[in-house]
Write a protein that holds these residues in place. Structure first.
Motif, PDB file in Angstrom:
ATOM      1  N   UNK A 202      56.137  45.225  49.144  1.00 42.28           N
ATOM      2  CA  UNK A 202      55.595  43.965  49.687  1.00 42.28           C
ATOM      3  C   UNK A 202      55.730  42.797  48.721  1.00 42.28           C
ATOM      4  N   UNK A 203      56.441  42.993  47.613  1.00 46.21           N
ATOM      5  CA  UNK A 203      56.784  41.880  46.740  1.00 46.21           C
ATOM      6  C   UNK A 203      55.784  41.611  45.629  1.00 46.21           C
ATOM      7  N   UNK A 204      56.186  40.720  44.720  1.00 46.69           N
ATOM      8  CA  UNK A 204      55.369  40.419  43.543  1.00 46.69           C
ATOM      9  C   UNK A 204      54.094  39.661  43.888  1.00 46.69           C
ATOM     10  N   UNK A 205      54.173  38.747  44.864  1.00 43.11           N
ATOM     11  CA  UNK A 205      53.009  37.916  45.177  1.00 43.11           C
ATOM     12  C   UNK A 205      51.860  38.783  45.709  1.00 43.11           C
ATOM     13  N   UNK A 206      52.129  39.586  46.729  1.00 46.07           N
ATOM     14  CA  UNK A 206      51.083  40.437  47.279  1.00 46.07           C
ATOM     15  C   UNK A 206      50.664  41.507  46.271  1.00 46.07           C
ATOM     16  N   UNK A 207      51.591  41.914  45.405  1.00 46.99           N
ATOM     17  CA  UNK A 207      51.243  42.846  44.343  1.00 46.99           C
ATOM     18  C   UNK A 207      50.217  42.260  43.388  1.00 46.99           C
ATOM     19  N   UNK A 208      50.365  40.962  43.075  1.00 44.74           N
ATOM     20  CA  UNK A 208      49.386  40.289  42.225  1.00 44.74           C
ATOM     21  C   UNK A 208      48.029  40.200  42.920  1.00 44.74           C
ATOM     22  N   UNK A 209      48.041  39.950  44.234  1.00 47.45           N
ATOM     23  CA  UNK A 209      46.790  39.895  44.990  1.00 47.45           C
ATOM     24  C   UNK A 209      46.077  41.242  44.916  1.00 47.45           C
ATOM     25  N   UNK A 210      46.830  42.327  45.109  1.00 46.80           N
ATOM     26  CA  UNK A 210      46.244  43.661  45.037  1.00 46.80           C
ATOM     27  C   UNK A 210      45.684  43.956  43.649  1.00 46.80           C
ATOM     28  N   UNK A 211      46.399  43.508  42.613  1.00 46.55           N
ATOM     29  CA  UNK A 211      45.952  43.739  41.250  1.00 46.55           C
ATOM     30  C   UNK A 211      44.659  42.975  40.949  1.00 46.55           C
ATOM     31  N   UNK A 212      44.594  41.685  41.368  1.00 44.27           N
ATOM     32  CA  UNK A 212      43.394  40.887  41.128  1.00 44.27           C
ATOM     33  C   UNK A 212      42.193  41.440  41.893  1.00 44.27           C
ATOM     34  N   UNK A 213      42.449  42.012  43.064  1.00 45.88           N
ATOM     35  CA  UNK A 213      41.348  42.558  43.867  1.00 45.88           C
ATOM     36  C   UNK A 213      40.664  43.740  43.189  1.00 45.88           C
ATOM     37  N   UNK A 214      41.299  44.304  42.144  1.00 46.88           N
ATOM     38  CA  UNK A 214      40.699  45.422  41.430  1.00 46.88           C
ATOM     39  C   UNK A 214      39.503  44.993  40.590  1.00 46.88           C
ATOM     40  N   UNK A 215      39.504  43.714  40.147  1.00 42.63           N
ATOM     41  CA  UNK A 215      38.426  43.300  39.237  1.00 42.63           C
ATOM     42  C   UNK A 215      37.851  41.920  39.534  1.00 42.63           C
ATOM     43  N   UNK A 216      38.569  41.090  40.289  1.00 39.33           N
ATOM     44  CA  UNK A 216      38.092  39.732  40.570  1.00 39.33           C
ATOM     45  C   UNK A 216      37.265  39.742  41.859  1.00 39.33           C
ATOM     46  N   UNK A 217      35.972  39.381  41.815  1.00 35.46           N
ATOM     47  CA  UNK A 217      35.129  39.467  43.019  1.00 35.46           C
ATOM     48  C   UNK A 217      35.555  38.510  44.132  1.00 35.46           C
ATOM     49  N   UNK A 218      36.139  37.372  43.789  1.00 29.49           N
ATOM     50  CA  UNK A 218      36.561  36.408  44.815  1.00 29.49           C
ATOM     51  C   UNK A 218      37.713  36.979  45.641  1.00 29.49           C
ATOM     52  N   UNK A 219      38.765  37.444  44.969  1.00 31.59           N
ATOM     53  CA  UNK A 219      39.903  38.027  45.676  1.00 31.59           C
ATOM     54  C   UNK A 219      39.501  39.336  46.338  1.00 31.59           C
ATOM     55  N   UNK A 220      38.593  40.066  45.707  1.00 27.81           N
ATOM     56  CA  UNK A 220      38.108  41.308  46.292  1.00 27.81           C
ATOM     57  C   UNK A 220      37.447  41.059  47.643  1.00 27.81           C
ATOM     58  N   UNK A 221      36.593  40.028  47.710  1.00 34.81           N
ATOM     59  CA  UNK A 221      35.944  39.666  48.965  1.00 34.81           C
ATOM     60  C   UNK A 221      36.965  39.162  49.978  1.00 34.81           C
ATOM     61  N   UNK A 222      37.962  38.394  49.502  1.00 33.97           N
ATOM     62  CA  UNK A 222      38.998  37.867  50.387  1.00 33.97           C
ATOM     63  C   UNK A 222      39.813  39.002  51.005  1.00 33.97           C
ATOM     64  N   UNK A 223      40.196  39.967  50.192  1.00 32.90           N
ATOM     65  CA  UNK A 223      40.972  41.112  50.688  1.00 32.90           C
ATOM     66  C   UNK A 223      40.133  41.950  51.648  1.00 32.90           C
ATOM     67  N   UNK A 224      38.834  42.092  51.352  1.00 38.59           N
ATOM     68  CA  UNK A 224      37.952  42.851  52.248  1.00 38.59           C
ATOM     69  C   UNK A 224      37.909  42.221  53.634  1.00 38.59           C
ATOM     70  N   UNK A 225      37.802  40.892  53.681  1.00 37.96           N
ATOM     71  CA  UNK A 225      37.773  40.209  54.977  1.00 37.96           C
ATOM     72  C   UNK A 225      39.078  40.419  55.739  1.00 37.96           C
ATOM     73  N   UNK A 226      40.187  40.403  55.001  1.00 36.83           N
ATOM     74  CA  UNK A 226      41.493  40.563  55.655  1.00 36.83           C
ATOM     75  C   UNK A 226      41.647  41.980  56.202  1.00 36.83           C
ATOM     76  N   UNK A 227      41.343  42.963  55.377  1.00 37.83           N
ATOM     77  CA  UNK A 227      41.539  44.360  55.794  1.00 37.83           C
ATOM     78  C   UNK A 227      40.570  44.776  56.897  1.00 37.83           C
ATOM     79  N   UNK A 228      39.408  44.113  56.965  1.00 38.26           N
ATOM     80  CA  UNK A 228      38.438  44.418  58.028  1.00 38.26           C
ATOM     81  C   UNK A 228      38.605  43.515  59.240  1.00 38.26           C
ATOM     82  N   UNK A 229      39.685  42.741  59.259  1.00 40.36           N
ATOM     83  CA  UNK A 229      39.974  41.816  60.365  1.00 40.36           C
ATOM     84  C   UNK A 229      38.843  40.826  60.619  1.00 40.36           C
ATOM     85  N   UNK A 230      38.161  40.407  59.551  1.00 43.73           N
ATOM     86  CA  UNK A 230      37.103  39.409  59.682  1.00 43.73           C
ATOM     87  C   UNK A 230      37.660  37.992  59.663  1.00 43.73           C
TER      88      UNK A 230
END
Length: 366
Positions: A202-230
């Motif tokens: 899925x490329x470098x950009x989305x890879x960085x998003x996945x990496x930041x979601x491991x420890x950054x609460x802002x991106x973590x919450x953003x990814x949670x909303x996306x994966x839960x279709x919120x």
């Protein structure tokens, strides 16, 4: 109300949410108010033109008088009827609180279309101000005004929630911008063969998003909303990537142009080459004196590729001249020009060198 109500009116009128109304303090505009406008009116109170002592006379030679603003109690004490408002344009009086908070049509004309039977105005006002409906609306007005002043309204809670959400998206966009900046700075590809989070390739950009979601609460919450279709608005697609790249490029180019203008004089370096689609492109590099940093230096900045359809000396020069005009740079400030060995570039008679020297003899060729 005192003269400060004029200022309040100006402040309220300048509010983007109520700019639709020509004058929100005019009773003519109180029939279909939104909650924001009602809050402004409640907090500031009705506006009175204290210069009006008497209104227009009717056919019976009777008229409105400012003495109606004052109520005389049985013990002789006087108090202000702050709820009573006179409209010069309509030549009618209204009940401020009943006009805003009445349920249904209300009783009488004071809460609705206004009252102008000046022969019976005193009786009608006394009846109205002692009615249960008016007292209830007065309590509603005073209670809401107090809560607005203490910032304890339900709307205030909703506003705080809205501000919290805005702050979340602001932080999300800031991190996305930094990821775009990182990849562009290091000349790395953004996208792969897949454009879905937590999928292979899925490329470098989305890879960085996945990496930041491991420890950054802002991106973590953003990814949670996306994966839960919120949310279906995620700002991770290729469109926003391209837009941010363009915005960053524009900002960088603006800073370069600013430095060039501070230096005033500059040199140009041009070279032509066809791209993969066989479209002839000319690269533009500007060499200038940078005095904006601590250490004075000579810098060369690449400003982009220019599409070329006419590869003659005149055609290339026209493209260069147009681009300098678009960059708001004066061709008379050019002090040097450098090209490759192509005849249409360095030609002494018909090349870009000759065309530029004819325009600006101080543009030394090397």
């Amino acid at each position: 109300m005192d003269s400060s109500s004029d200022k309040n009116n100006m402040d309220a009128s300048s509010d983007g949410n109520v700019s639709f109304w020509p004058d929100i303090f005019d009773p003519r505009n109180w029939d279909a108010l939104d909650s924001k406008t009602i809050d402004i009116l409640v907090e500031n109170g009705p506006k009175r033109d204290l210069t009006i002592k008497k209104g227009r006379k009717d056919k019976n030679k009777r008229c409105f008088s400012s003495i109606f603003y004052t109520r005389v109690l049985p013990n002789g004490e006087k108090c202000d009827r702050d709820w009573l408002v006179y409209s010069r344009e309509l030549d009618k009086v209204f009940c401020f609180c009943c006009k805003l908070f009445r349920k249904g049509h209300g009783k009488g004309h004071l809460p609705s279309e206004g009252f102008n039977d000046w022969a019976h105005i005193s009786i009608r006002i006394r009846e109205h101000e002692t009615s249960a409906e008016h007292v209830l609306n007065m309590v509603t007005w005073y209670d809401l005004r107090l809560r607005l002043q203490k910032h304890q309204t339900i709307n205030c809670v909703a506003q705080r929630q809205l501000e919290k959400e805005k702050d979340h998206w602001r932080k999300v966009l800031f991190r996305i911008l930094l990821m775009v900046k990182f990849l562009a700075k290091h000349n790395l590809a953004f996208r792969g063969t897949n454009s879905t989070l937590y999928q292979d390739n899925n490329g470098n950009f989305l890879g960085l998003v996945e990496m930041l979601a491991e420890f950054d609460p802002i991106i973590q919450e953003h990814v949670r909303r996306i994966t839960n279709n919120e949310t279906h608005v995620h700002y991770l697609g290729h469109g926003i990537q391209n837009e941010l790249i363009h915005l960053l490029a524009s900002a960088i180019k603006s800073e370069i142009i600013k430095k060039i203008k501070e230096a005033k004089y500059f040199s140009i370096i041009l070279d032509c080459s066809p791209d993969a689609s066989h479209q002839e492109q000319m690269s533009l590099i500007i060499r200038y004196f940078n005095a904006s940093s601590t250490f004075v230096s000579i810098e060369e900045s690449f400003l982009g590729f220019l599409d070329v359809n006419d590869t003659t000396g005149q055609g290339l020069f026209d493209v260069l001249q147009e681009e300098l005009r678009n960059l708001d740079l004066d061709i008379d400030d050019v002090r040097g020009q450098s090209y490759d060995n192509g005849a249409n570039m360095k030609g002494k008679n018909n090349g870009v060198q000759r065309k530029l020297l004819d325009k600006n003899p101080r543009a030394f060729y090397s």
